[in-house]
Write a protein that holds these residues in place. Structure first.
Motif, mmCIF file in Angstrom:
data_model
loop_
_atom_site.group_PDB
_atom_site.id
_atom_site.type_symbol
_atom_site.label_atom_id
_atom_site.label_comp_id
_atom_site.label_asym_id
_atom_site.label_seq_id
_atom_site.Cartn_x
_atom_site.Cartn_y
_atom_site.Cartn_z
ATOM 1 N N MET A 156 0.675 -1.153 -0.012
ATOM 2 C CA MET A 156 -0.005 0.024 0.043
ATOM 3 C C MET A 156 0.857 1.274 0.000
ATOM 4 N N GLN A 157 2.050 1.214 0.708
ATOM 5 C CA GLN A 157 2.784 2.376 0.539
ATOM 6 C C GLN A 157 3.197 2.784 -0.825
ATOM 7 N N SER A 158 3.545 1.815 -1.722
ATOM 8 C CA SER A 158 3.945 2.103 -2.925
ATOM 9 C C SER A 158 2.587 2.458 -3.927
ATOM 10 N N VAL A 159 1.445 1.905 -3.468
ATOM 11 C CA VAL A 159 0.195 1.990 -4.298
ATOM 12 C C VAL A 159 -0.113 3.629 -3.906
ATOM 13 N N MET A 160 0.182 4.216 -2.851
ATOM 14 C CA MET A 160 -0.207 5.340 -2.360
ATOM 15 C C MET A 160 0.577 6.325 -3.159
ATOM 16 N N SER A 161 1.766 6.136 -3.308
ATOM 17 C CA SER A 161 2.750 7.058 -3.918
ATOM 18 C C SER A 161 2.213 6.862 -5.453
ATOM 19 N N ALA A 162 1.984 5.727 -6.027
ATOM 20 C CA ALA A 162 1.377 5.706 -7.359
ATOM 21 C C ALA A 162 0.174 6.556 -7.424
ATOM 22 N N HIS A 163 -0.779 6.389 -6.550
ATOM 23 C CA HIS A 163 -2.129 6.861 -6.517
ATOM 24 C C HIS A 163 -2.070 8.588 -6.482
ATOM 25 N N ILE A 164 -1.107 9.095 -5.704
ATOM 26 C CA ILE A 164 -0.835 10.396 -5.585
ATOM 27 C C ILE A 164 -0.271 11.063 -7.011
ATOM 28 N N GLU A 165 0.569 10.207 -7.362
ATOM 29 C CA GLU A 165 1.269 10.733 -8.877
ATOM 30 C C GLU A 165 0.096 10.774 -9.904
ATOM 31 N N LEU A 166 -0.696 9.541 -10.039
ATOM 32 C CA LEU A 166 -1.677 9.682 -10.996
ATOM 33 C C LEU A 166 -2.864 10.585 -10.907
ATOM 34 N N TYR A 167 -3.331 10.851 -9.475
ATOM 35 C CA TYR A 167 -4.426 11.411 -9.244
ATOM 36 C C TYR A 167 -4.343 12.983 -8.370
ATOM 37 N N ASN A 168 -3.203 12.936 -8.063
ATOM 38 C CA ASN A 168 -2.845 14.237 -7.240
ATOM 39 C C ASN A 168 -3.744 14.287 -5.951
ATOM 40 N N LYS A 169 -4.101 13.077 -5.447
ATOM 41 C CA LYS A 169 -4.588 12.919 -4.150
ATOM 42 C C LYS A 169 -4.527 11.554 -3.436
ATOM 43 N N THR A 170 -4.485 11.540 -2.177
ATOM 44 C CA THR A 170 -4.215 10.209 -1.378
ATOM 45 C C THR A 170 -5.382 9.362 -1.555
ATOM 46 N N ILE A 171 -5.127 8.172 -1.185
ATOM 47 C CA ILE A 171 -6.355 7.314 -1.046
ATOM 48 C C ILE A 171 -7.241 7.551 0.161
ATOM 49 N N HIS A 172 -6.571 8.047 0.919
ATOM 50 C CA HIS A 172 -7.263 8.627 2.129
ATOM 51 C C HIS A 172 -8.464 9.804 1.907
ATOM 52 N N ASP A 173 -7.897 10.612 0.840
ATOM 53 C CA ASP A 173 -8.832 11.754 0.336
ATOM 54 C C ASP A 173 -10.007 11.124 -0.242
ATOM 55 N N ARG A 174 -9.647 9.977 -1.415
ATOM 56 C CA ARG A 174 -10.680 9.341 -2.040
ATOM 57 C C ARG A 174 -11.696 8.606 -1.113
ATOM 58 N N VAL A 175 -11.285 7.796 -0.261
ATOM 59 C CA VAL A 175 -11.957 7.208 0.760
ATOM 60 C C VAL A 175 -13.147 8.426 1.620
ATOM 61 N N ARG A 176 -12.322 9.402 1.956
ATOM 62 C CA ARG A 176 -13.276 10.292 2.654
ATOM 63 C C ARG A 176 -14.323 10.946 1.969
ATOM 64 N N SER A 177 -14.066 10.986 0.535
ATOM 65 C CA SER A 177 -15.010 11.373 -0.329
ATOM 66 C C SER A 177 -16.168 10.492 -0.906
ATOM 67 N N GLU A 178 -15.644 9.127 -0.674
ATOM 68 C CA GLU A 178 -16.350 8.173 -1.426
ATOM 69 C C GLU A 178 -17.340 7.494 -0.325
ATOM 70 N N CYS A 179 -16.898 7.385 0.859
ATOM 71 C CA CYS A 179 -17.358 6.454 2.023
ATOM 72 C C CYS A 179 -18.090 7.452 3.222
ATOM 73 N N SER A 180 -18.817 6.625 4.000
ATOM 74 C CA SER A 180 -19.058 7.198 5.271
ATOM 75 C C SER A 180 -19.246 6.396 6.585
ATOM 76 N N GLY A 181 -19.848 6.941 7.578
ATOM 77 C CA GLY A 181 -19.947 6.119 8.932
ATOM 78 C C GLY A 181 -18.717 5.132 8.946
ATOM 79 N N ASN A 182 -19.087 3.936 9.559
ATOM 80 C CA ASN A 182 -18.019 3.097 10.290
ATOM 81 C C ASN A 182 -17.368 2.594 9.173
ATOM 82 N N PHE A 183 -17.790 2.291 7.847
ATOM 83 C CA PHE A 183 -16.982 1.650 6.737
ATOM 84 C C PHE A 183 -15.689 2.882 6.559
ATOM 85 N N LYS A 184 -16.254 3.973 6.558
ATOM 86 C CA LYS A 184 -15.004 4.970 6.110
ATOM 87 C C LYS A 184 -14.056 4.750 7.135
ATOM 88 N N LYS A 185 -14.370 4.762 8.507
ATOM 89 C CA LYS A 185 -13.595 4.816 9.597
ATOM 90 C C LYS A 185 -12.245 3.336 9.432
#
Length: 198
Positions: A156-185
Motif C-alpha cells: 500500500m505504501q507504493s500504491v499510495m505513491s502511485a495514486h498520488i502521482e496519478l490523481y494528485n490525491k491520497t487514497i485517504h482523500d478518496r475514501v473520505r469523499s466516497e465513503c461514510s460511517g464505520n465503513f469509512k473509519k
C-alpha cells in the motif's frame, strides 16, 4: 489444497462451474501454469523475441485469436520477462502487450488479461487504478474498494505513491469523499497503518 482444506470443495471444479470460454481458459492458465521464477539463463532477450512473436502469431498476426496459446505464455512469464516481451512487442508491432490484448480480447476477459499484465508490468499503478475504478461512476463499489485495500495492504505504501502521482490525491482523500460511517473509519484505519497521515 488450501481451498479444499477450508471448504472441502475442489476450487478447479467450482471455477469450471462458474466460468466459461476465454475467461475460464485465462483463470485456469493462471491456476495451473504458475508463474515461472525468473532465470536470466532461460529468460533471455532471444526468448522474449520468440515469445512476443508467438503472442503476435496467435493474436494480431492471424484471423481470429488463439487465446489459449496467448494465455499460456503470459500467465507463466515472470514480470522481468514480461517487461522484455513488452518492449520487443512494442518495438516490433507498434503496441504494448496491454494495448494488444485490449484490441484482441473484449469485455471481462480483456479487462482480466489487462489487469494480469498490469500487475506484472506496473503493479502499484495498476492497484491505484483499481481503487479509482471502484469509486468511478454513480456510487462506490464498496466491496471492490475494501477488498483491494485489504488485499494489497502489503504494497500500500507504493500504491499510495502511485495514486498520488496519478490523481494528485491520497487514497485517504478518496475514501473520505466516497465513503461514510464505520465503513469509512475502517478503511481509513487500514490505510493509516500503511501510510500514516501527518
Amino acid at each position: 489444497k488450501t481451498y479444499f482444506r477450508l471448504y472441502t470443495r475442489d476450487l478447479g471444479k467450482l471455477l469450471a462451474s462458474e466460468l466459461h470460454g476465454d475467461m475460464e481458459r485465462l483463470i485456469f492458465n493462471c491456476l495451473q501454469a504458475g508463474e515461472e521464477v525468473f532465470d536470466p539463463q532461460f529468460h533471455t532477450m532471444d526468448k522474449a523475441v520468440e515469445d512476443a512473436a508467438i503472442i503476435h502469431a496467435k493474436g494480431q498476426g492471424r484471423w481470429g485469436t488463439e487465446e489459449r496459446g496467448i494465455f499460456k505464455v503470459l500467465c507463466a512469464a515472470p514480470p522481468q520477462h514480461v517487461e522484455q516481451m513488452n518492449k520487443v512487442y512494442a518495438d516490433k508491432y507498434g503496441y504494448t502487450l496491454i494495448k494488444a490484448m485490449e484490441k484482441e480480447l473484449g469485455g471481462n476477459v480483456g479487462e482480466a488479461c489487462g489487469f494480469m499484465l498490469g500487475m506484472k508490468l506496473r503493479p502499484y499503478q495498476t492497484v491505484a487504478e483499481l481503487i479509482k475504478s471502484a469509486c468511478a461512476g454513480f456510487g462506490t463499489d464498496e466491496l471492490l474498494l475494501s477488498v483491494t485495500i485489504i488485499r494489497y495492504q502489503h504494497i500500500m505504501q507504493s500504491v499510495m505513491s502511485a495514486h498520488i502521482e496519478l490523481y494528485n490525491k491520497t487514497i485517504h482523500d478518496r475514501v473520505r469523499s466516497e465513503c461514510s460511517g464505520n465503513f469509512k473509519k475502517l478503511l481509513l484505519a487500514v490505510l493509516t497503518a500503511a501510510w500514516p497521515e501527518e
